[in-house]
Write an enzyme that holds these catalytic residues in place. Structure first.
Site, short mmCIF file in Angstrom:
data_model
loop_
_atom_site.label_atom_id
_atom_site.label_comp_id
_atom_site.label_asym_id
_atom_site.label_seq_id
_atom_site.Cartn_x
_atom_site.Cartn_y
_atom_site.Cartn_z
CB SER A 1 -17.84 7.94 -46.63
OG SER A 1 -18.19 6.65 -46.24
CB VAL A 2 -20.30 12.39 -47.04
CG1 VAL A 2 -20.62 13.80 -47.45
CG2 VAL A 2 -21.56 11.55 -47.03
CG ASP B 1 -14.26 8.50 -47.80
OD1 ASP B 1 -14.08 8.93 -46.66
OD2 ASP B 1 -14.76 7.39 -48.04
CB SER C 1 -59.77 -5.23 -56.43
OG SER C 1 -61.09 -4.90 -56.77
#
Ligand code: ADP
Length: 647
Positions: A38-39, A41, A560
């Site tokens: 995580s950010v 860690d 289309s």
């Protein structure tokens, strides 16, 4: 490594000493790994610690650091640890939207490439990119927080991508007083999760990236820990390259090396196995066999060498090496082909089940043709609606019609010709692919082939005796598809109807396929989302193609809206049979006509996904016929179209 000399090399030095540099490092094995977490860690701190403690800083990050005199003094001076970490973090933030930062370092025992990827959920694609070549993943956990959603997500992705070495680095142990109890609880929790997704083993290490505990040497703070320090583990863990050599021989041909008439070799990197001079090999998909006459090496493995090639012949080459192979016979072999052991070749197929990691902001459109690149092979592929999507946070299977950014799903796909492949599980090179948008050229997905669908081998095109030429001949005409495209209310149906009447009067055999009518029958299960619009057009294209086989002049009147699908239908037809007719009416005019009252409903929000209002229309860039209904009446427009079809 702490007693090693501090070596700082500038780019110039590396350039000068390149031979010596390579000599020293050549015998070392390489470990590629990825750090995830995580950010907060502590990834930057850990990577900084590894670079700092290994005392060897190479190439790109040295150049980056040197360009900023704040971070590094003159050459040879110690880099301040805190500043190094800051630098890495800042660099990562700047590079966050670009890709993955690769950093190189080495110890006496091994060379390392670490892929540093941002932790946010929205960067799954970066992690997939970084992990695709990694041998090992370091999953970082903050000891205070334990196993988080991100931990599960990254572990799942790492396992999915085929990384078999997982390190659970329980970081910030200094902030939990180096508590064995906390470490054991986290490891216990992670073990349960790992077992549930098929990770059979991992190595858990209590560390402090900040304080340097259990990074290069064992820490006094964790006397209860009996395993290796992180660096020791990274230096000694067995790398997959070894087992790659034990697999059967496969090499995808990157280019045909033919510098002169006397030399013809096939260059590429050996994906798996070993090849020796005299080995019997098979070229796929053709299945032709030959014998290896020479194995030629290229200086640095780059580009076709001048002359008859390279700096010498080898008797044997192994997985990971880039070589040029020469055959004993003249056997056809070109870029994209795979050379394999003759008695144990991979399969070729054109329908597969695969895991797809969607990496684009625009959702996946089932049925749309994308480029699929697998090894050196490039083909056109269409993906079916996913069987299910995996919630990477909970591992649940969810029903899905499409895949959004960062979604992971399981789906069947079909390629326009056979590709040589192996299940990703066995061979990352021949089982891993990327998908590329044909218009923007952006990489939109990464994927892993599971297996081929048996029906690919069992359903064959039924050859019929009354050919399409015969059908057309009976009707005394050439088949064609007049493909009308344009906004709702542009005048497609009105003009198409007049065109058909005119052709019928000229004894032409026609059939008019109208959007609204087809949606009442064949396509009544489809709505107006982008994905459904793609499928709508794909089916109409297939029907139009069958009708041209029956010899008819087919007229279609569908909005289309997307170029990609019109292009797909064009590719389905014989060359010259597809005639794109753009009924070019400005939105304001079509809206003013509002024959069916649909624009009013769309403007009031009552009708969603309406082309021109809240769903895009991509006008043809180069249509065969363009009709401006602001200057031509419907009758004049029809006359013009018939004149162009039958001059
Ligand atoms: P689409 O099939 O493209 O949705 P339609 O043919 O159903 O469009 O509707 C087009 C409407 O515009 C018709 O009511 C037609 O009479 C009117 N119209 C006015 N001028 C023209 C023109 N020059 N060409 C075609 N249609 C026109």
């Amino acid at each position: 490594m702490s007693d090693a000399d501090v070596i700082y090399k500038t780019d110039a030095l590396i350039a000068e000493d390149i031979d010596q540099y390579l000599e020293v490092h050549q015998h070392k094995t390489m470990l590629r790994f990825i750090t995830c977490g995580s950010v907060d860690d502590g990834k930057s701190t850990l990577i900084g610690r590894l670079l700092y403690d290994s005392k060897m800083i190479f190439e790109d990050q040295l150049a980056a650091l040197e360009s900023d005199s704040r971070k590094v003094g003159t050459q040879g001076q110690e880099i301040d640890f805190a500043l190094l970490v800051d630098g890495l973090a800042a660099e990562r933030e700047q590079g966050i939207t670009i890709d993955v930062a690769y950093r190189f370092f080495a110890t006496e025992k091994r060379k390392f490439i670490v892929a540093d990827t941002p932790g946010h959920e929205q960067y799954t694609r970066n992690m997939v990119t970084g992990a695709s070549t990694a041998d090992l993943a370091v999953i970082l956990i903050d000891a205070r927080k334990g196993v988080l959603t991100q931990t599960r997500r990254h572990s799942y992705l790492a396992h999915l991508i085929g990384i078999r070495n997982i390190v659970l680095a329980v970081n910030k142990m200094d902030l939990v007083d180096y508590s064995q109890e906390i470490f054991d609880t986290i490891v216990g929790e992670y073990t349960d999760f790992a077992n549930s997704i098929g990770i059979s083993s991992f190595t858990a290490i209590p560390i402090s990236g900040f304080k340097g505990d259990n990074i290069t040497g064992l820490s006094d703070h964790t006397p209860w820990y009996g395993g290796p320090a992180l660096m020791e583990h990274l230096e000694t863990v067995e790398v997959d390259q070894v087992s790659d050599q034990e697999k059967p021989f496969r090499m995808a041909v990157q280019w045909v090396n033919r510098p002169n008439l006397d030399f013809r070799g096939f260059s590429g990197q050996i994906a798996t196995g070993i090849v020796k001079v005299g080995d019997a090999v098979r070229v796929l998909p053709s299945g032709k066999t030959s014998t290896i006459a020479r194995i030629v090496t290229m200086p640095g493995g780059a580009g076709p060498a001048s002359g008859s090639g390279g700096d010498g012949d080898l008797d044997t080459a192994v997985a990971g090496q880039s070589v040029t192979l020469c055959f004993a016979d003249e056997v056809d072999c070109s870029r994209g082909d795979v050379i394999a052991a003759a008695d144990n070749p991979p399969q070729a197929a054109d329908q597969f089940e695969a895991t797809i990691v969607w990496m684009a902001d625009e959702e996946m459109l089932p049925g749309r043709p994308y480029w699929l690149k697998l090894g050196t092979q490039t083909v056109t592929a269409t993906i079916q609606q996913p069987k299910y999507q995996v919630n990477v946070n909970t591992m649940e299977h969810l029903a899905a019609k499409t895949l959004d950014l960062n979604a992971i799903g399981i789906a069947n796909l079909a390629t326009d010709r056979q590709i040589v492949f192996e299940p990703y599980e066995r061979n990352r090179t021949l089982g891993g692919f990327i998908l590329i948008d044909k218009i923007t050229n952006a990489t939109v997905a990464a994927g892993m082939l599971h297996f081929s669908l048996r029906r690919a081998q069992n359903v064959h095109w039924q050859a019929t005796d009354v050919s399409r030429e015969f059908h057309a001949g009976l009707k005394n005409q050439r088949p064609a598809v007049l493909w009308f495209t344009g906004l709702s209310g542009a005048g497609k149906s009105t003009i198409a109807n007049i065109v058909e009447k005119k052709l019928a009067r000229m004894n032409r055999h026609t059939f008019l396929l109208d959007g609204d009518n087809v949606r009442h029958g064949l396509n009544k299960d489809l709505g107006f989302t982008d994905a459904d619009r793609v499928e709508n057009i794909r089916r109409v294209g297939e029907v139009a193609r069958l009708m041209t086989d029956a010899g008819l002049v087919v007229i279609t009147a569908f909005i289309s809206p997307f170029r990609a699908e019109r292009e797909m239908v064009r590719q389905m037809m014989q060359p010259g049979e597809f005639i794109e007719v753009h009924i070019d009416t400005p939105l304001a005019d079509a809206e003013a006509r509002d024959v069916k009252g649909l624009y009013k409903k769309a403007r009031s929000g009552e009708l969603k996904n309406f082309t021109g209002i809240d769903s895009p229309y991509e006008p043809p860039e180069d249509p065969e016929i363009r009709i401006d209904t602001t200057t031509l009446t419907a009758e004049q427009a029809a006359e013009e179209i018939v004149r162009r079809l039958i001059p």
